[in-house]
Design a protein around this motif. Structure first.
Motif, mmCIF file in Angstrom:
data_model
loop_
_atom_site.group_PDB
_atom_site.id
_atom_site.type_symbol
_atom_site.label_atom_id
_atom_site.label_comp_id
_atom_site.label_asym_id
_atom_site.label_seq_id
_atom_site.Cartn_x
_atom_site.Cartn_y
_atom_site.Cartn_z
ATOM 1 N N PRO A 85 0.793 -1.230 0.000
ATOM 2 C CA PRO A 85 0.000 0.000 0.000
ATOM 3 C C PRO A 85 0.825 1.280 0.000
ATOM 4 N N HIS A 86 2.142 1.168 -0.090
ATOM 5 C CA HIS A 86 3.038 2.329 -0.080
ATOM 6 C C HIS A 86 2.859 3.155 1.191
ATOM 7 N N ASN A 87 2.694 2.454 2.283
ATOM 8 C CA ASN A 87 2.643 3.053 3.611
ATOM 9 C C ASN A 87 2.850 1.925 4.608
ATOM 10 N N ALA A 88 3.948 1.972 5.358
ATOM 11 C CA ALA A 88 4.271 0.875 6.267
ATOM 12 C C ALA A 88 3.244 0.733 7.377
ATOM 13 N N TYR A 89 2.694 1.849 7.854
ATOM 14 C CA TYR A 89 1.675 1.795 8.903
ATOM 15 C C TYR A 89 0.423 1.095 8.384
ATOM 16 N N LEU A 90 0.024 1.449 7.162
ATOM 17 C CA LEU A 90 -1.161 0.847 6.571
ATOM 18 C C LEU A 90 -0.939 -0.627 6.254
ATOM 19 N N GLU A 91 0.281 -0.985 5.879
ATOM 20 C CA GLU A 91 0.598 -2.392 5.610
ATOM 21 C C GLU A 91 0.380 -3.240 6.858
ATOM 22 N N VAL A 92 0.883 -2.770 7.998
ATOM 23 C CA VAL A 92 0.714 -3.521 9.245
ATOM 24 C C VAL A 92 -0.756 -3.596 9.638
ATOM 25 N N LEU A 93 -1.479 -2.501 9.483
ATOM 26 C CA LEU A 93 -2.903 -2.500 9.836
ATOM 27 C C LEU A 93 -3.692 -3.465 8.965
ATOM 28 N N LEU A 94 -3.361 -3.540 7.687
ATOM 29 C CA LEU A 94 -4.065 -4.468 6.796
ATOM 30 C C LEU A 94 -3.711 -5.911 7.114
ATOM 31 N N ASP A 95 -2.439 -6.165 7.417
ATOM 32 C CA ASP A 95 -1.996 -7.539 7.677
ATOM 33 C C ASP A 95 -2.412 -8.035 9.060
ATOM 34 N N MET A 96 -2.356 -7.161 10.067
ATOM 35 C CA MET A 96 -2.521 -7.602 11.455
ATOM 36 C C MET A 96 -3.659 -6.912 12.188
ATOM 37 N N GLY A 97 -4.194 -5.850 11.634
ATOM 38 C CA GLY A 97 -5.225 -5.110 12.346
ATOM 39 C C GLY A 97 -4.641 -4.310 13.500
ATOM 40 N N ILE A 98 -5.507 -3.668 14.234
ATOM 41 C CA ILE A 98 -5.068 -2.852 15.370
ATOM 42 C C ILE A 98 -4.404 -3.711 16.436
ATOM 43 N N ILE A 99 -4.882 -4.946 16.608
ATOM 44 C CA ILE A 99 -4.315 -5.833 17.626
ATOM 45 C C ILE A 99 -2.846 -6.127 17.336
ATOM 46 N N GLY A 100 -2.503 -6.342 16.073
ATOM 47 C CA GLY A 100 -1.107 -6.578 15.717
ATOM 48 C C GLY A 100 -0.309 -5.305 15.570
ATOM 49 N N PHE A 101 -0.985 -4.210 15.249
ATOM 50 C CA PHE A 101 -0.322 -2.929 15.069
ATOM 51 C C PHE A 101 0.288 -2.425 16.378
#
Length: 473
Positions: free
Chosen positions: A354-370
């Motif tokens: 997604p060309h945004n590391a924060y958004l990548e983590v949120l998409l892959d792991m959600g807030i719980i993983g973020f």
């Protein structure tokens, strides 16, 4: 001939790892600079992953484990660091399992096999952090600390030299974007890192080298010599023509000034801005899409060009899909396994990130993983910031400044691309953070000694004990 020299280098360090794995770890860090080059052996006997770097890593880890067991050495790692790293990798593991159970949802022409997916999502994200772990465990004296710093900075300068070799210097002197943007692909093709990743690496490395020159080097003549690699790293970063790298470079300079040299807060941005303006290609790159004339003749801002489609196409779609599963996300490779890819294809482009590391983590792991991911990087920011402000030891402050420069650069450039998963582009970053943590832990242990002369396993703090700089409780 170069391949034979490479194998001889790897073989010698692999053997030496059983005697002194600190030296082999330093060799491993240097070798990471060329591990993705086109002429670097990627496999042996058609076995993917069996390459010189991985073999040296395996030999170094084996030598370290045997020596730890044989000498019964204790691993002195803070419990908080262990917990944060465990949560970080647990979140990665959960994202991997969810994606591995749904690989069929990835289009067939880009679908990885389970073995390839495991190697990319799990093994690579472990192996790229292992040099930092080895460095943390091996570096138990100030001499080793200085050698490790030199190796890391040498590797950064080597990266810059590779960029300078591939991208002509004349590209910095033109103001037409079409004349210099066409060179960016050479960095990825010949060196193995995308231009934006290389720019991030060199931006952080420039300030790391700057901090070492200012704080850790006392002789003026040596400082003057250190200006040459500083210029080389700056030119290499500028040749990447990455707006994210330029912004990260400026933000990191401001952060360092605010943390230790607040009087420079006004002067530093002006100096950096003037330096950038003096290079025609930099303002041309930063100004792409700004003040574009529309059909009526009036000027407007082309946000699609300014953000390379991030604000207009990529992020709105990704945020919309994230809103459907905000707590747990979708698992690894979310951008290729969900409707995000189809919606991006309708807009004309379908990247895997997604060309945004924060958004990548949120998409892959959600807030719980973020949360654990951000907790880990927040802890790195806290440790390096506190170490950078140390006044009783310039070398310790230099290590803290190096780590602070690199974490700041990553956190800023992550808004435009990058990844928070360990990768080749952050091997040097993790190594500096490991040195910072080791020094931070040793200083904390030295403070707990009842007297400066008491014996302590690590020799990092011998200087503090002799000078009686320990606080009296």
């Amino acid at each position: 001939m170069r391949i034979y020299i490479l194998w001889g280098f790897v073989f010698a360090l692999s053997i030496f790892a059983w005697r002194n794995w600190f030296v082999s770890t330093c060799g491993l860090i240097v070798l990471s600079v060329v591990m993705q080059r086109r002429d670097f052996p990627s496999h042996i006997m058609e076995i993917n992953g069996l390459n010189p770097w991985n073999l040296l890593l395996l030999a170094t880890v084996s030598g370290a484990v045997v020596q730890f067991i044989g000498k019964r050495r204790k691993i002195n790692v803070p419990r908080t660091a262990i917990v944060l790293m465990a949560l970080f990798y647990f979140a990665i593991l959960i994202a991997y399992v969810r994606a591995a159970m749904d690989l069929g949802s990835i289009p067939a022409h880009i679908r990885p096999g389970l073995i390839g997916f495991t190697g990319e999502f799990i093994i690579n994200r472990i192996k790229f952090i292992l040099p930092a772990v080895l460095l943390y465990l091996a570096c138990d004296s100030r001499r080793d600390l200085k050698v490790a710093i030199g190796v890391i900075l040498f590797s950064a300068v080597a990266y810059a030299c590779l960029v300078i070799k591939r991208v002509p210097m004349s590209s910095l002197l033109v103001s037409d974007a079409s004349d210099f943007m066409r060179y960016r692909h050479r960095i990825d093709r010949d060196i193995g890192l995308m231009a934006i990743d290389m720019s991030m690496l060199l931006a952080g490395s420039f300030w790391a080298l700057f901090v070492v020159i200012v704080l850790a080097i006392r002789k003026s003549s040596v400082r003057l010599v250190g200006l040459l690699p500083l210029v080389v790293v700056f030119v290499g970063m500028a040749l990447c023509h990455s707006r994210g790298g330029y912004v990260g470079f400026l933000a990191t300079g401001i952060m360092l000034a605010a943390a230790r040299w607040p009087k420079m807060l006004l002067l530093l941005p002006i100096a950096i801005g003037g330096l950038f303006v003096a290079i025609p290609a930099v303002p041309a790159r930063l100004g792409m899409g700004v003040g574009v004339a529309d059909v009526s003749g009036s000027t407007t801002q082309d946000w699609d060009q300014i953000t390379a489609g991030r604000l207009t196409d990529l992020w709105p779609v990704a945020l919309d899909e994230f809103g459907k599963s905000p707590l747990v996300g979708y698992g690894g490779y979310a951008c290729t396994r969900t409707q995000i890819r189809d919606r991006w294809l309708e807009l004309g482009n379908a990247p895997s990130h997604p060309h945004n590391a924060y958004l990548e983590v949120l998409l892959d792991m959600g807030i719980i993983g973020f949360l654990p991911v951000m907790a880990l990087y927040g802890a790195i920011l806290s440790v390096t910031f506190r170490l950078f402000r140390v006044r009783d030891d310039r070398l310790a402050a230099a290590v803290g400044g190096m780590g602070l420069a690199m974490i700041t650069t990553l956190l800023v450039t992550a808004m435009g691309c990058q990844t928070f998963y360990p990768a080749q582009s952050t091997v040097l970053y993790w190594c500096i953070w490991a040195l910072g943590l080791r020094l931070f832990v040793d200083r904390a242990h030295a403070r707990m000694l009842p007297a400066p002369g008491m014996a302590y396993r690590s020799r990092m703090n011998v200087r503090y004990r002799k000078r009686d700089l320990l606080p009296r409780g």
